[in-house]
Design a protein around this motif. Structure first.
Motif, PDB file in Angstrom:
ATOM      1  N   PRO A 293       0.791  -1.094   0.077  1.00  0.00           N
ATOM      2  CA  PRO A 293      -0.112   0.085   0.000  1.00  0.00           C
ATOM      3  C   PRO A 293       0.903   1.447  -0.038  1.00  0.00           C
ATOM      4  O   PRO A 293       1.976   1.526   0.710  1.00  0.00           O
ATOM      5  CB  PRO A 293      -0.929  -0.124   1.343  1.00  0.00           C
ATOM      6  CG  PRO A 293       0.103  -0.879   2.135  1.00  0.00           C
ATOM      7  CD  PRO A 293       0.839  -1.846   1.263  1.00  0.00           C
ATOM      8  N   THR A 295      -0.063   4.028   1.418  1.00  0.00           N
ATOM      9  CA  THR A 295      -0.456   4.810   2.752  1.00  0.00           C
ATOM     10  C   THR A 295      -0.638   3.606   3.699  1.00  0.00           C
ATOM     11  O   THR A 295      -0.824   2.560   3.461  1.00  0.00           O
ATOM     12  CB  THR A 295      -1.826   5.440   2.523  1.00  0.00           C
ATOM     13  OG1 THR A 295      -2.713   4.658   2.352  1.00  0.00           O
ATOM     14  CG2 THR A 295      -1.678   6.576   1.667  1.00  0.00           C
ATOM     15  N   ARG A 296      -0.669   4.190   5.176  1.00  0.00           N
ATOM     16  CA  ARG A 296      -0.707   3.210   6.148  1.00  0.00           C
ATOM     17  C   ARG A 296      -2.257   2.572   6.057  1.00  0.00           C
ATOM     18  O   ARG A 296      -3.297   3.117   6.224  1.00  0.00           O
ATOM     19  CB  ARG A 296      -0.488   3.854   7.292  1.00  0.00           C
ATOM     20  CG  ARG A 296       1.160   4.049   7.455  1.00  0.00           C
ATOM     21  CD  ARG A 296       1.125   5.146   8.620  1.00  0.00           C
ATOM     22  NE  ARG A 296       2.733   5.624   8.524  1.00  0.00           N
ATOM     23  CZ  ARG A 296       3.094   6.351   9.539  1.00  0.00           C
ATOM     24  NH1 ARG A 296       2.434   6.794  10.501  1.00  0.00           N
ATOM     25  NH2 ARG A 296       4.414   6.853   9.501  1.00  0.00           N
ATOM     26  N   THR A 297      -2.019   1.048   5.989  1.00  0.00           N
ATOM     27  CA  THR A 297      -3.366   0.297   5.838  1.00  0.00           C
ATOM     28  C   THR A 297      -3.549  -0.846   6.722  1.00  0.00           C
ATOM     29  O   THR A 297      -2.704  -1.477   6.905  1.00  0.00           O
ATOM     30  CB  THR A 297      -3.477  -0.252   4.225  1.00  0.00           C
ATOM     31  OG1 THR A 297      -3.137   0.905   3.528  1.00  0.00           O
ATOM     32  CG2 THR A 297      -4.629  -0.729   4.053  1.00  0.00           C
ATOM     33  N   ALA A 298      -4.808  -0.992   7.282  1.00  0.00           N
ATOM     34  CA  ALA A 298      -4.816  -1.966   8.133  1.00  0.00           C
ATOM     35  C   ALA A 298      -4.703  -3.067   7.397  1.00  0.00           C
ATOM     36  O   ALA A 298      -4.970  -3.368   6.160  1.00  0.00           O
ATOM     37  CB  ALA A 298      -6.237  -1.946   8.815  1.00  0.00           C
ATOM     38  N   THR A 301      -7.396  -5.033   5.330  1.00  0.00           N
ATOM     39  CA  THR A 301      -7.862  -4.495   4.219  1.00  0.00           C
ATOM     40  C   THR A 301      -6.962  -4.424   2.996  1.00  0.00           C
ATOM     41  O   THR A 301      -7.120  -4.042   1.938  1.00  0.00           O
ATOM     42  CB  THR A 301      -8.376  -3.004   4.363  1.00  0.00           C
ATOM     43  OG1 THR A 301      -7.035  -2.474   4.892  1.00  0.00           O
ATOM     44  CG2 THR A 301      -9.304  -2.827   5.382  1.00  0.00           C
ATOM     45  N   CYS A 302      -5.796  -5.427   3.302  1.00  0.00           N
ATOM     46  CA  CYS A 302      -4.863  -5.507   2.245  1.00  0.00           C
ATOM     47  C   CYS A 302      -5.083  -6.642   1.507  1.00  0.00           C
ATOM     48  O   CYS A 302      -6.007  -7.673   1.781  1.00  0.00           O
ATOM     49  CB  CYS A 302      -3.455  -5.614   2.965  1.00  0.00           C
ATOM     50  SG  CYS A 302      -2.787  -4.030   3.653  1.00  0.00           S
ATOM     51  N   SER A 396      -0.853  -2.635  11.116  1.00  0.00           N
ATOM     52  CA  SER A 396      -1.076  -1.770   9.958  1.00  0.00           C
ATOM     53  C   SER A 396       0.215  -2.105   9.174  1.00  0.00           C
ATOM     54  O   SER A 396       1.457  -2.214   9.572  1.00  0.00           O
ATOM     55  CB  SER A 396      -1.326  -0.418   9.929  1.00  0.00           C
ATOM     56  OG  SER A 396      -2.457  -0.306  10.845  1.00  0.00           O
ATOM     57  N   GLY A 398       2.619  -0.190   5.485  1.00  0.00           N
ATOM     58  CA  GLY A 398       2.649   0.923   4.794  1.00  0.00           C
ATOM     59  C   GLY A 398       3.712   1.828   5.382  1.00  0.00           C
ATOM     60  O   GLY A 398       3.632   2.986   5.124  1.00  0.00           O
ATOM     61  N   ASP A 408      -1.284   3.456  15.605  1.00  0.00           N
ATOM     62  CA  ASP A 408      -2.157   3.408  14.598  1.00  0.00           C
ATOM     63  C   ASP A 408      -3.544   3.646  14.884  1.00  0.00           C
ATOM     64  O   ASP A 408      -4.511   3.594  14.204  1.00  0.00           O
ATOM     65  CB  ASP A 408      -2.074   2.026  13.692  1.00  0.00           C
ATOM     66  CG  ASP A 408      -2.237   0.632  14.467  1.00  0.00           C
ATOM     67  OD1 ASP A 408      -1.989   0.758  15.532  1.00  0.00           O
ATOM     68  OD2 ASP A 408      -2.187  -0.224  13.806  1.00  0.00           O
TER      69      ASP A 408
END
Length: 467
Positions: A293, A295-298, A301-302, A396, A398, A408
């Motif tokens: 990702p 941006t920083r992403t949980a 959700t990846c 997370s 990213g 986070d």
């Protein structure tokens, strides 16, 4: 001569650490000290993981988290990759102290004990905990019986089960809300202690936990983000003094046949930073994403490439690590014969993690089947205390790094520590002046001790021992 009725009062202070109460501020907390000086006290070892859920239920059921079947607030609901469930009262499939006492005909009152929402029928009153979504929804009452809702409103107005949005940079708001919540809780407790018929009365104050997480960097001179501030440097200390005054008022309201416990579920310690568990797993080749990702992403959700992923992890005050096992997970690739070696390899790798300066942080790794009597529910394959809880786990991705110094899920100054407190004063047992320090006490020892105080037989499946 008529024998008086024995009673038990349990005062719960979530996250209260022994270092503050037994050492640093002992002389400044005269009412807590009075209970110590006339009774027994000591450090109370929490469960693994040392977190509010499952710790209070482990304490009150005298069962370890594996036996209870939940390992934190959020748990995997099954072996799919998506389903997460929150552990509320419905997750507790075993009796806790108040259930056993109710069955024995004892009158009970509980207020704010974690994992008591939704409330269950008891022989008395149960007021839900910080998991209660509303204090005004009559369709989903936060009390048993539901009529207690109106009674509470009449006593304190709008009752607070928790500090709304306690992970905030607005520290003035946080302090106001902590005091407002605590004042209302103690006002309710004092009223019901006097007016209600009870054999067992327990309440848990969450303000101690919330003020630690919000303001520890102003309190702890060794915190990496320590700041000088005219108000906040003493805010935790002043709050403990206030709590002590409230406890003093409570002690004036109870009779000489009441055993008093003051307990916490775990302690508190500074947070040095966060280890990004999934960044580490990607770096080491255990976890593969379809695309990294921007941006920083949980992590949930990846897009994970499960055909190339052997391990993934979860964030929190500790890390939960899961193997993508063949025949267990939908797209599992780790064969049964590889599990033991992979867990050993992960344990060695995680325990070798160093800080940005190259110093080993002292991580501890636990295998559930080695620390619990049984593993119900969906346990993690490994539980990880980064830096022995001086570092939190960040799930997370990213970050392009395994380190982060920003939480986070919002501002947070402290992590949990493995030891909380227990103080017990039994008026029938005279201790030497100054009290007696006990060692070797564990969370699960509390429930059988309470039952013994009230002369109710201890169930054979309780794992703790009375003291």
């Amino acid at each position: 001569m008529m024998k008086h009725k024995k009673k038990v009062l349990v005062i719960g202070l979530d996250c209260a650490p022994p270092e503050l109460i037994f050492e640093q501020w002992r002389e400044e907390l005269p009412n807590i000290r009075r209970v110590m000086d006339r009774g027994v006290w000591g450090r109370l070892e929490s469960c693994v993981p040392a977190i509010t859920v499952p710790a209070w239920s482990s304490m009150m059921a005298s069962k370890d988290p594996g036996t209870l079947g939940f390992y934190g607030f959020r748990n995997r609901g099954d072996y799919s990759y998506q389903k997460q469930v929150l552990a509320n009262a419905l997750s507790v499939k075993t009796e806790r102290v108040w259930d056993i006492l109710s069955r024995a005909g004892k009158k009970v009152i509980t207020i704010g004990v974690p994992q008591t929402y939704p409330p269950r029928p008891v022989n008395g009153i149960q007021v839900g905990c910080f998991l209660s979504p509303s204090t005004s929804n009559r369709e989903r009452p936060y009390t048993y019986p539901a009529s207690a809702m109106d009674e509470i409103t009449g006593i304190v107005g709008d009752y607070l089960v928790d500090v709304p949005n306690f992970r905030t940079d607005d520290k003035a708001y946080l302090l106001r809300q902590v005091y407002t919540m605590t004042e209302k809780r103690f006002k309710l407790v004092k009223r019901w202690l006097l007016e209600k018929d009870w054999d067992f009365f327990m309440f848990v104050e969450m303000g101690t936990d919330r003020i630690h997480h919000g303001l520890w960097r102003f309190h702890d001179l060794t915190h990496r983000d320590y700041q000088v501030h005219p108000v906040y440097n003493n805010s935790i200390r002043e709050y403990y003094r206030y709590i002590d005054e409230e406890i003093g008022q409570i002690l004036e309201l109870i009779d000489n046949d009441t055993t008093v416990f003051i307990v916490s579920d775990h302690g508190a310690k500074k947070m040095d930073g966060g280890i990004c568990i999934n960044e580490w797993l990607i770096r080491e080749g255990y976890l593969t994403l379809q695309s990294y990702p921007e941006t920083r992403t949980a992590i949930d959700t990846c897009e994970i490439d499960w055909s190339k992923t052997r391990v993934w992890g979860d964030g929190g005050y500790y890390a939960r690590v899961f193997l993508n096992r063949e025949g267990r997970e939908p797209q599992g690739i780790v064969k049964s014969g590889e599990v033991a070696a992979l867990c050993a390899e992960l344990k060695a790798g995680l325990e070798a993690i160093v800080d940005p300066d190259g110093v080993n942080i002292g991580t501890r790794v636990f295998q559930p089947q080695e620390i619990y009597q049984r593993c119900n529910g969906v346990p993690p394959d490994l539980i990880v205390y980064f830096g022995d809880l001086y570092w939190r786990s960040v799930g997370s991705v990213g970050y392009n790094s395994i380190y982060t110094f920003e939480n986070d899920i919002g501002p947070d100054d402290c992590n949990h520590a493995q030891y909380g407190i227990v103080i017990k004063h039994d008026p029938d047992k005279l201790e030497e002046p100054g009290g007696r320090e006990l060692t070797g006490l564990q969370l699960m020892d509390i429930a059988p001790t309470i039952l013994q105080q009230l002369q109710v037989s201890v169930p054979a499946d309780m794992q703790g021992k009375g003291f």
